[in-house]
Design a protein around this motif. Structure first.
Motif, short mmCIF file in Angstrom:
data_model
loop_
_atom_site.label_atom_id
_atom_site.label_comp_id
_atom_site.label_asym_id
_atom_site.label_seq_id
_atom_site.Cartn_x
_atom_site.Cartn_y
_atom_site.Cartn_z
N MET A 106 53.70 34.64 16.40
CA MET A 106 54.24 36.39 16.60
C MET A 106 54.73 35.13 18.04
SD MET A 106 51.65 38.72 15.76
CE MET A 106 50.62 37.95 16.14
N ALA A 107 55.57 36.30 18.35
CA ALA A 107 57.19 36.41 19.70
C ALA A 107 55.86 36.67 20.89
CB ALA A 107 58.23 36.84 19.31
N HIS A 108 55.12 37.74 20.00
CA HIS A 108 54.63 38.30 21.68
C HIS A 108 52.74 38.68 20.95
CE1 HIS A 108 54.99 41.86 24.97
NE2 HIS A 108 53.82 41.84 24.62
N LYS A 109 52.41 38.11 22.39
CA LYS A 109 50.29 38.46 22.05
C LYS A 109 50.33 39.87 22.05
CE LYS A 109 49.80 34.29 24.94
NZ LYS A 109 49.23 33.84 26.42
N ARG A 110 48.68 40.30 20.92
CA ARG A 110 49.10 41.15 20.80
C ARG A 110 47.42 41.47 20.07
NH1 ARG A 110 53.48 44.03 17.38
NH2 ARG A 110 54.38 42.64 18.68
N GLY A 111 46.50 42.11 20.25
CA GLY A 111 45.36 43.04 19.65
C GLY A 111 45.68 44.34 19.24
N SER A 112 44.67 45.00 18.92
CA SER A 112 44.04 46.72 18.36
C SER A 112 45.84 46.46 17.25
CB SER A 112 44.18 47.68 19.16
OG SER A 112 43.26 46.97 20.29
N GLY A 168 52.76 47.18 16.68
CA GLY A 168 52.24 47.88 17.87
C GLY A 168 50.92 46.95 18.15
N GLY A 169 49.95 47.87 19.04
CA GLY A 169 48.67 47.41 19.86
C GLY A 169 49.33 47.22 21.28
N TRP A 170 48.22 46.39 21.52
CA TRP A 170 47.80 46.47 22.92
C TRP A 170 47.93 44.88 23.39
CZ3 TRP A 170 47.18 48.33 27.22
CH2 TRP A 170 47.22 48.84 28.81
N ASP A 171 48.96 44.42 24.62
CA ASP A 171 48.48 43.31 25.55
C ASP A 171 48.58 43.33 26.38
OD1 ASP A 171 50.16 44.42 27.03
OD2 ASP A 171 52.12 43.21 26.89
N ALA A 172 47.49 43.65 26.79
CA ALA A 172 46.16 43.73 28.17
C ALA A 172 47.29 44.18 29.29
CB ALA A 172 45.66 42.75 28.39
N LYS A 173 48.70 45.02 29.69
CA LYS A 173 49.26 45.25 30.30
C LYS A 173 49.96 46.43 29.48
CE LYS A 173 50.61 41.11 32.38
NZ LYS A 173 52.40 40.70 32.75
N ASP A 174 50.73 47.03 28.55
CA ASP A 174 51.52 48.12 27.61
C ASP A 174 50.13 48.50 26.06
OD1 ASP A 174 52.78 48.04 29.60
OD2 ASP A 174 54.20 46.29 29.61
N TYR A 175 50.97 49.64 25.88
CA TYR A 175 50.98 49.56 24.25
C TYR A 175 51.85 49.44 24.28
CZ TYR A 175 46.29 52.69 25.33
OH TYR A 175 45.16 53.32 25.97
N LEU A 176 52.16 48.93 22.65
CA LEU A 176 53.33 48.77 22.54
C LEU A 176 53.83 49.23 21.10
CD1 LEU A 176 51.62 44.51 22.21
CD2 LEU A 176 53.02 45.73 23.73
N ALA A 177 54.73 49.25 21.10
CA ALA A 177 56.10 49.78 19.83
C ALA A 177 56.62 48.64 19.03
CB ALA A 177 56.97 50.83 20.49
N GLY A 178 56.57 47.54 19.42
CA GLY A 178 57.59 46.90 18.41
C GLY A 178 56.71 46.22 17.33
N VAL A 179 58.24 45.05 16.74
CA VAL A 179 57.42 45.78 15.07
C VAL A 179 57.98 43.76 14.62
CG1 VAL A 179 57.70 45.72 12.84
CG2 VAL A 179 57.45 47.44 14.94
N GLU A 180 56.82 43.14 14.30
CA GLU A 180 57.34 42.39 14.10
C GLU A 180 57.27 41.84 12.69
OE1 GLU A 180 56.92 38.27 16.67
OE2 GLU A 180 55.53 39.61 18.28
N GLY A 214 59.15 30.64 6.38
CA GLY A 214 58.11 30.92 6.95
C GLY A 214 58.25 31.11 8.44
N GLY A 215 59.63 32.03 9.40
CA GLY A 215 59.33 31.99 10.50
C GLY A 215 59.26 33.72 10.73
N TRP A 216 59.07 34.09 11.90
CA TRP A 216 59.19 35.43 11.88
C TRP A 216 60.90 36.54 12.52
CZ3 TRP A 216 54.80 38.75 11.65
CH2 TRP A 216 53.30 37.44 11.53
N ARG A 217 60.91 37.55 12.78
CA ARG A 217 62.16 38.36 12.66
C ARG A 217 61.48 39.38 13.44
NH1 ARG A 217 63.05 39.24 6.90
NH2 ARG A 217 62.96 41.36 6.79
N THR A 218 62.11 39.92 14.52
CA THR A 218 62.13 41.68 15.04
C THR A 218 62.91 42.46 14.88
OG1 THR A 218 62.23 39.85 17.50
CG2 THR A 218 62.22 42.44 17.34
N ALA A 219 61.90 43.78 14.23
CA ALA A 219 62.28 44.78 14.39
C ALA A 219 62.58 45.82 14.73
CB ALA A 219 61.65 45.28 12.62
#
Length: 668
Positions: free
Chosen positions: A556-562, A576-588, A595-600
């Motif tokens: 993925m383009a962004h590290k995340r958990g939760s 969504g999720g959490w990256d140790a700094k911010d709560y995320l609204a991003g979608v991949e 075989g590739g990712w895109r951002t929504a």
């Protein structure tokens, strides 16, 4: 426009020709092929006639003239040629052909053939259509004459043009290309534009030395028309030529018997000096008058045509503006009607939600037999999203609720055997499996099964390991529990549950330990994304049970958990999720085909520890938390417009939960 033919095989340039038609597509559909069953390989064609028959030029003769026409295509490629010539290049090529033909004076070149055909009965005249493009045969060089070379009369030139027959199939010696001088294919060349105005060509008569000699000439008009013609400027040689000079009766004398088909020289029709002196003023005045009249006629016609064109364009523009105003008025009316319809639909949905919820409860309580009939709404099967356990900001929950997107309704369907969060859920048939998790005080390795139809709970075998914040997925009738763990312990192992034998078995290990991870089934494989193994991850792995091992896929383009995962339209959504700094609204979104990712588009509200589900092809996110605030909202992703929409929730407290589990089942 002068045209030259380039032979790819011999690298020779042939000329001089001129176009008698506009460029077109497949004028001769079978040209340059061996039989009529095949179409030509050179479909871009133009019809030509011979203007001046000259020997072909070798590469060394024309190379320096058209050196600016060469270009390179990429590094290491040999020179390519552009076949459009500038005016000066066309002029120099014409002079080169004149030299090759032995012509020492440009005035001795053959005059252009008028595009209007000679009068009927003239020898060599032809009324047939212009011939198709044909590569000319090389002519023998002409000896340079001591005096000016004779100019063929228009009838004779027309006869030579008509002799150029359409190319027979398979006779071309090689691949030919047309090189045209100038950039305007419709510009008059060598006086052709002016000569077209004449109904019939006026021919210069050669002096007849005897009646016997005159008798050998073909029959024709005894005297040419006496209307004077203006001098025409040759656009290639920048010279003037009187293509239709007038021979007066005084100057013809015994020559009145000359015929239009006879050839003449420039100097042969020159009258005696006395006649020239006496008639110079009158001839000049007549020619100037003709020029002025022609210019005035052209200016007036051009002005009238331009005015008519502008008037037509103005009328069309005004008509378009009126139609545009009507369309705008109609659009405003439609917007008003659309707003009214949306309001009415919202009212109907609210009423339907209330009625649907009441009907569901009545069917479940009073008519168990009807509960096995799938519900439909407007022709679509109704699906419910089960919201299981979690934490509402005040307590750990054992409640279960159904969210029905079709009705936008919330229903309370009972309680679990105990409060649970951080677990995972998956569905096989009409049974929901809830695996692992915790209640804040302890972490669990237990698992339970819920029968949707009978609303009964069953205990199943425990897992080998304690697993909270794990990923759970179903594939081929088995439950996969992947990763997870508890504080300080992160698992890279997985366990597989077989319902028919009620046992768990170890599966292949992942490449990384993954706590607070998420996964989903896509096609015949299971994907697991992100998580935590001491730091947050952006890696992704895929397990195909037929292969029997985990395989890495694009990260993925962004590290995340939760975060949460779901599948829609054969795409894997990571939300969504959490990256140790911010709560995320991003979608991949992972496209398994490429075989590739895109951002929504991001969600309206960042959220971690929420739930995601796909109903009728639409992705929904529910609950979760942000900065210790528990969300009570539901969002739906509009894939067609790449945006998220907030959904109306009649009982927000039922959605207000984090660390929950969720799955989708058909409503019965």
């Amino acid at each position: 426009m002068p045209i030259f033919l380039f032979n790819y095989n011999s690298r020779q340039l042939h000329g001089i020709f001129r176009a008698v038609s506009d460029g077109d597509w497949k004028i001769n559909p079978h040209g340059w092929v061996g039989n009529t069953s095949r179409e030509t390989l050179y479909p871009s064609q133009v019809q030509v006639e011979v203007y001046s028959k000259c020997p072909p030029l070798d590469h060394a003769d024309y190379n320096q003239i058209i050196k600016n026409c060469y270009h390179q295509e990429g590094t290491g490629h040999r020179n390519k040629m552009m076949f459009e010539l500038k005016k000066v290049e066309a002029q120099n090529l014409c002079r080169a052909f004149d030299r090759a033909a032995g012509v020492v004076n440009a005035n001795s070149r053959p005059q252009p053939v008028p595009r209007s055909m000679p009068p009927a009965g003239v020898a060599g005249a032809s009324s047939s259509a212009a011939p198709a493009l044909k590569p000319p045969a090389a002519a023998a060089p002409k000896a340079a004459p001591a005096a000016a070379a004779p100019r063929p009369a228009p009838a004779a030139a027309a006869a030579s043009a008509a002799a150029a027959k359409p190319m027979e199939n398979g006779t071309a010696p090689g691949a030919w290309e047309v090189m045209a001088g100038g950039k305007n294919p419709k510009a008059p060349v060598w006086g052709a534009g002016a000569e077209e105005a004449a109904a019939e060509p006026v021919n210069n008569a050669a002096p007849a030395t005897s009646k016997a000699a005159a008798a050998k000439e073909p029959a024709g008009p005894s005297t040419p028309p006496a209307t004077p013609k203006a001098s025409i400027s040759d656009p290639v040689y920048n010279e003037e030529s009187n293509s239709n000079e007038v021979t007066s009766k005084a100057s013809t004398g015994s020559q009145s018997g000359a015929t239009p088909g006879a050839s003449s020289q420039r100097t042969s029709s020159t009258p005696p000096v006395a006649h020239q002196v006496n008639g110079a003023s009158a001839d000049l005045e007549g020619k100037l008058s003709a020029v002025h009249a022609a210019v005035s006629a052209v200016d007036t016609a051009a002005a009238d045509a331009l005015w008519n064109c502008l008037t037509s364009m103005t009328n069309q523009m005004q008509s378009c503006m009126r139609e545009n105003a009507m369309l705008l008025h109609g659009m405003r009316a439609l917007k008003v009607e659309n707003s009214i319809l949306k309001s009415e639909i919202a009212n109907v949905r609210r009423d339907t939600s209330r009625v649907g919820a009441a009907i569901n409860l009545e069917i479940a309580a009073e008519s168990p037999a009807l509960s096995n009939i799938p519900h439909t709404f407007m022709g679509k099967r109704i699906q419910d999203i089960f919201l299981l356990g979690g934490h509402n900001g005040g307590a750990w929950l054992d409640s279960m609720h159904l969210y029905t997107p079709a009705y936008r309704s919330i229903s309370d369907v009972g309680k679990m055997p105990f409060a649970r969060g951080y677990g995972g859920a998956a569905i096989i048939g009409r049974s929901i499996y809830i695996v692992g998790g915790g209640d804040g005080a302890s972490w669990l390795q237990t698992a339970v099964r819920y029968d949707i139809d009978t609303k009964e709970w069953f205990q199943i075998s425990d897992m080998e390991n304690v697993r909270g914040s794990l990923a759970v997925a179903a594939l081929d009738g088995r439950i996969y529990a992947m990763g997870g763990g508890q504080p300080g312990i992160n698992h890279d192992s997985i366990e597989i549950f077989s319902p028919d034998v009620n046992t768990w078995a170890p599966g292949p290990k992942m490449a990384a330990s993954r706590f607070t991870t998420a996964g989903a089934t896509l096609g015949s494989a299971i994907y697991i994304t992100g998580g935590f193994d001491g730091s947050y991850l952006n890696s992704v792995e895929m397990l195909d049970p037929r292969v029997g091992r985990w395989q890495p896929v694009a990260p993925m383009a962004h590290k995340r958990g939760s975060h949460v995962c779901t599948v829609a339209d054969q795409d894997l959504y990571v939300i969504g999720g959490w990256d140790a700094k911010d709560y995320l609204a991003g979608v991949e979104i992972f496209d398994v085909r490429s075989g590739g990712w895109r951002t929504a588009a991001p969600m309206a509200a960042p959220r971690a520890y929420g739930a995601a589900a796909t109903v009728d092809g639409s992705v929904f996110t529910l609950g979760g938390m942000q900065s210790q605030v528990h969300n009570e909202t539901v969002e739906r992703y509009d894939a067609a417009n790449n945006k998220w929409e907030m959904q109306t929730v009649p009982v927000p407290d039922a959605v207000k939960r984090a660390f929950l589990s969720a799955c989708v089942a058909d409503a019965y």
